[in-house]
Design a protein around this motif. Structure first.
Motif, PDB file in Angstrom:
ATOM      1  N   PRO A  68       1.175  -1.211  -0.122  1.00 54.96           N
ATOM      2  CA  PRO A  68       0.003  -0.416   0.149  1.00 54.96           C
ATOM      3  C   PRO A  68       0.681   1.439  -0.178  1.00 54.96           C
ATOM      4  CG  PRO A  68      -0.874  -1.458   1.500  1.00 54.96           C
ATOM      5  CD  PRO A  68       0.110  -1.782   1.812  1.00 54.96           C
ATOM      6  N   MET A  69       0.597   2.398  -0.620  1.00 54.16           N
ATOM      7  CA  MET A  69       1.057   3.476  -1.234  1.00 54.16           C
ATOM      8  C   MET A  69       0.448   4.862  -0.474  1.00 54.16           C
ATOM      9  SD  MET A  69       3.648   2.014  -2.023  1.00 54.16           S
ATOM     10  CE  MET A  69       5.085   3.931  -3.226  1.00 54.16           C
ATOM     11  N   PRO A  70       0.800   6.309  -0.583  1.00 48.24           N
ATOM     12  CA  PRO A  70       0.235   7.131  -0.226  1.00 48.24           C
ATOM     13  C   PRO A  70      -0.557   7.291  -1.621  1.00 48.24           C
ATOM     14  CG  PRO A  70       2.041   7.573   0.096  1.00 48.24           C
ATOM     15  CD  PRO A  70       2.581   6.081  -0.362  1.00 48.24           C
ATOM     16  N   ALA A  71      -1.560   8.079  -1.011  1.00 43.33           N
ATOM     17  CA  ALA A  71      -2.552   8.491  -1.752  1.00 43.33           C
ATOM     18  C   ALA A  71      -3.520   7.228  -2.386  1.00 43.33           C
ATOM     19  CB  ALA A  71      -2.387   9.512  -3.107  1.00 43.33           C
ATOM     20  N   ASN A  72      -3.782   6.419  -1.297  1.00 37.76           N
ATOM     21  CA  ASN A  72      -4.491   5.225  -2.055  1.00 37.76           C
ATOM     22  C   ASN A  72      -4.026   4.160  -3.522  1.00 37.76           C
ATOM     23  OD1 ASN A  72      -6.756   5.697  -0.015  1.00 37.76           O
ATOM     24  ND2 ASN A  72      -7.025   7.129  -1.199  1.00 37.76           N
ATOM     25  N   ASN A  73      -2.663   4.205  -3.533  1.00 39.18           N
ATOM     26  CA  ASN A  73      -2.420   3.473  -4.604  1.00 39.18           C
ATOM     27  C   ASN A  73      -1.624   2.210  -4.154  1.00 39.18           C
ATOM     28  OD1 ASN A  73      -2.871   5.535  -7.265  1.00 39.18           O
ATOM     29  ND2 ASN A  73      -1.909   6.990  -6.053  1.00 39.18           N
ATOM     30  N   PHE A  74      -1.158   1.886  -5.291  1.00 42.04           N
ATOM     31  CA  PHE A  74      -0.150   0.177  -4.720  1.00 42.04           C
ATOM     32  C   PHE A  74       1.087   0.636  -6.006  1.00 42.04           C
ATOM     33  CE2 PHE A  74      -4.337  -0.790  -3.384  1.00 42.04           C
ATOM     34  CZ  PHE A  74      -4.707  -1.264  -2.234  1.00 42.04           C
ATOM     35  N   SER A  75       1.905  -0.579  -4.994  1.00 40.95           N
ATOM     36  CA  SER A  75       3.418  -0.970  -5.875  1.00 40.95           C
ATOM     37  C   SER A  75       2.787  -2.378  -5.608  1.00 40.95           C
ATOM     38  CB  SER A  75       4.416  -0.772  -4.767  1.00 40.95           C
ATOM     39  OG  SER A  75       4.688   0.902  -5.093  1.00 40.95           O
ATOM     40  N   LEU A  76       2.819  -3.061  -6.966  1.00 40.66           N
ATOM     41  CA  LEU A  76       2.919  -4.410  -6.745  1.00 40.66           C
ATOM     42  C   LEU A  76       4.292  -4.997  -7.744  1.00 40.66           C
ATOM     43  CD1 LEU A  76       0.048  -3.871  -7.405  1.00 40.66           C
ATOM     44  CD2 LEU A  76      -0.169  -5.608  -9.294  1.00 40.66           C
ATOM     45  N   ILE A  77       5.026  -6.307  -6.711  1.00 41.18           N
ATOM     46  CA  ILE A  77       6.115  -6.076  -7.048  1.00 41.18           C
ATOM     47  C   ILE A  77       6.527  -7.905  -8.111  1.00 41.18           C
ATOM     48  CG2 ILE A  77       8.692  -7.604  -6.064  1.00 41.18           C
ATOM     49  CD1 ILE A  77       7.024  -4.354  -4.470  1.00 41.18           C
ATOM     50  N   LEU A  78       6.215  -8.077  -9.302  1.00 49.84           N
ATOM     51  CA  LEU A  78       5.880  -9.174  -9.918  1.00 49.84           C
ATOM     52  C   LEU A  78       7.794 -10.515  -9.613  1.00 49.84           C
ATOM     53  CD1 LEU A  78       3.477  -7.648 -11.644  1.00 49.84           C
ATOM     54  CD2 LEU A  78       2.380 -10.007 -10.765  1.00 49.84           C
TER      55      LEU A  78
END
Length: 198
Positions: free
Chosen positions: A185-195
């Motif tokens: 979970p990231m700021p401002a309701n964003n996400f980091s996806l690590i594939l």
């Protein structure tokens, strides 16, 4: 002056860098897909001096902005940007130890997301990461009202755009040999996806 400025890039850069420092290899070539203004490329190449950073964009305006930022602030490990459209194969970059793509898959048709994943699956070696960043739906639901509004504004601009669902992205990734290792979970309701390439 061809240099563009992205408020979003300035806002999210430090939070993204904190994740990249953890998940990218210590050395090698990082291909950044859809580098936009070029501000991320300059900042990340500067901060991650052991890596060679390869920015890319599909349009002349973006390429000119990246070149302008690189000319002003670019470190020696920042390569000149290449023209790259994920839906046109083969890509002009034939090797990468990691791929980074920020805020693209929702501002593009679903076919572009599929092409990105297909290209990453073909280019990356086993264990190499694909990093994605942006707004996501979880189990078909928006994580905040602002993301629902964002999705509506995207679809008003182009009906093929929109906030993607995590399950659909990970299923499409898995079909190309990429598995979700971590959702941050990231700021401002964003996400980091690590594939990772398996």
């Amino acid at each position: 002056m061809h240099k563009r400025t992205s408020e979003a890039a300035l806002r999210n850069r430090d939070a993204i860098l904190a994740v990249l420092e953890r998940v990218l290899p210590a050395a090698g070539v990082v291909l950044e897909i859809a580098s936009g203004s070029g501000e991320h490329a300059v900042a990340f190449a500067t901060a991650l001096g052991g890596l060679t950073w390869q920015p890319s964009e599909r349009d002349a305006e973006g390429l000119a902005s990246i070149a302008a930022w690189a000319a002003e602030l670019g470190p020696p490990n920042l390569r000149p940007a290449v023209e790259l459209d994920v839906q046109r194969w083969p890509w002009p970059v034939r090797e990468a130890d990691a791929i980074v793509c920020i805020n693209m898959i929702h501002i593009a048709p679903w076919s572009a997301c599929e092409a990105l994943l297909r290209g990453a699956g073909a280019l990356l070696q086993p264990g190499a990461p694909l990093y994605l960043y942006g707004a996501m739906k979880l189990d078909g639901r928006f994580t905040a009202p602002s993301n629902a509004d964002f999705d509506a504004s995207l679809r008003a601009r182009d009906p093929s755009w929109g906030v993607r669902d995590l399950a659909e992205v990970t299923a499409a990734a898995q079909a190309q040999g990429l598995v979700l290792e971590e959702l941050v979970p990231m700021p401002a309701n964003n996400f980091s996806l690590i594939l990772r390439r398996v």
